[in-house]
Design an enzyme around this catalytic site. Structure first.
Site, PDB file in Angstrom:
ATOM      1  N   TYR A 165      15.735 -17.981 -13.570  1.00  0.00           N
ATOM      2  CA  TYR A 165      14.775 -19.074 -13.398  1.00  0.00           C
ATOM      3  C   TYR A 165      13.520 -18.840 -14.235  1.00  0.00           C
ATOM      4  CZ  TYR A 165      11.475 -22.253 -11.094  1.00  0.00           C
ATOM      5  OH  TYR A 165      10.537 -23.220 -10.835  1.00  0.00           O
ATOM      6  N   SER A 168      14.181 -19.397 -17.863  1.00  0.00           N
ATOM      7  CA  SER A 168      14.338 -20.818 -18.203  1.00  0.00           C
ATOM      8  C   SER A 168      12.983 -21.511 -18.299  1.00  0.00           C
ATOM      9  CB  SER A 168      15.228 -21.524 -17.177  1.00  0.00           C
ATOM     10  OG  SER A 168      14.578 -21.709 -15.924  1.00  0.00           O
ATOM     11  N   LYS A 169      12.080 -21.169 -17.402  1.00  0.00           N
ATOM     12  CA  LYS A 169      10.770 -21.809 -17.409  1.00  0.00           C
ATOM     13  C   LYS A 169       9.881 -21.275 -18.542  1.00  0.00           C
ATOM     14  CE  LYS A 169      11.313 -24.662 -13.982  1.00  0.00           C
ATOM     15  NZ  LYS A 169      11.300 -26.131 -14.206  1.00  0.00           N
TER      16      LYS A 169
END
Length: 262
Positions: A165, A168-169
């Protein structure tokens, strides 16, 4: 300064705003707020029931909205959505890339398939929506505002089991700056909001499951003394969407109650 002058700074009357992940949580709160500022809101989500509920809430408050079911992990679905928006409304002025997933998996147990899924939704989906919105904004020649919902996890480790996560950010942050740089001449502004912990239905469910498997993060790390709520993020999105931020682009704005400095 008069009240009317202040209101005009945040006025979105007649503008078309597309919000992904608007069937619940931050996306729904954002859609409701943008509609209250006068925008015609395209409520986009994979969850059709959630979409319809958000549309009904907007209309009950005398706002304007249309429903759009979309799979952010599927290019064909995204392209079709933007084509439909153009056919029905003729323009897009604001894009809020809010849709995302945040499953928690221990680093060494993260499969390639799970990694690819998180990247496909959170990063690739954001890119595809940006691409299609920018095409329409360029063609219209009237500029626009793109707001990407990133995360404080993109800047530093925040909780355990969040590697895919956070990566991805971090990619979303980079895309934000690249697009801000490349499309400024088209008067397309691109910024990102980086929430800290926010109390939404999805976050609560994820935290409950995660906590059952071990510690999540250090307690007492938010100087302002409370967990965030969806409205905190929606208010920031409105700033970036509105004339109030006409001279702001390429920014990553952390909204975390001071977590980053604690």
């Amino acid at each position: 300064m008069s009240t009317s002058k202040v209101a005009s700074v945040f006025d979105l009357d007649g503008r078309v705003a597309l919000v992904t992940g608007a069937g619940s949580g931050i996306g729904r709160e954002t859609a409701l707020l943008l509609a209250s500022a006068g925008a015609i809101v395209v409520v986009a989500d994979l969850n059709q029931d959630g979409v319809q509920k958000t549309v009904e809430q907007i209309e009950d408050a005398s706002g304007q909205a249309i429903a759009a079911q979309v799979d952010i992990g599927d290019e064909t679905s995204i392209v079709a959505m933007f084509e439909t928006v153009h056919a029905r409304l003729g323009r897009i002025d604001v894009l809020v890339n809010n849709a995302g997933i945040y499953p928690k998996t221990n680093f060494v147990d993260t499969s390639a398939e799970k990694w690819d899924l998180v990247m496909r939704i959170n990063l690739r989906g954001t890119f595809l929506c940006m691409r299609e919105a920018i095409k329409q904004m360029q063609a219209a020649g009237t500029g626009g505002s793109i707001i990407n919902i990133s995360s404080v996890a993109s800047l530093q480790p925040v909780i355990f089991d969040n590697g895919d996560y956070g990566a991805s950010k971090a990619g979303v942050n980079n895309l934000t700056k690249i697009a801000a740089f490349e499309f400024a001449a088209d008067r397309i502004r691109v910024n990102a909001v980086l929430p800290g912990g926010v109390m939404t239905e999805g976050a609560v469910a994820s935290a409950r499951d995660h906590q059952a498997r071990g510690p999540i993060m250090q307690p007492g790390r938010i100087p302002l003394g409370r967990i965030g709520v969806a409205a905190d993020i929606a208010n920031t999105v409105l700033f970036f969407a509105s004339p109030a931020s006409d001279y702001v682009t390429g920014q990553l704005l952390v909204v975390d109650g001071g977590f980053q400095v604690s």
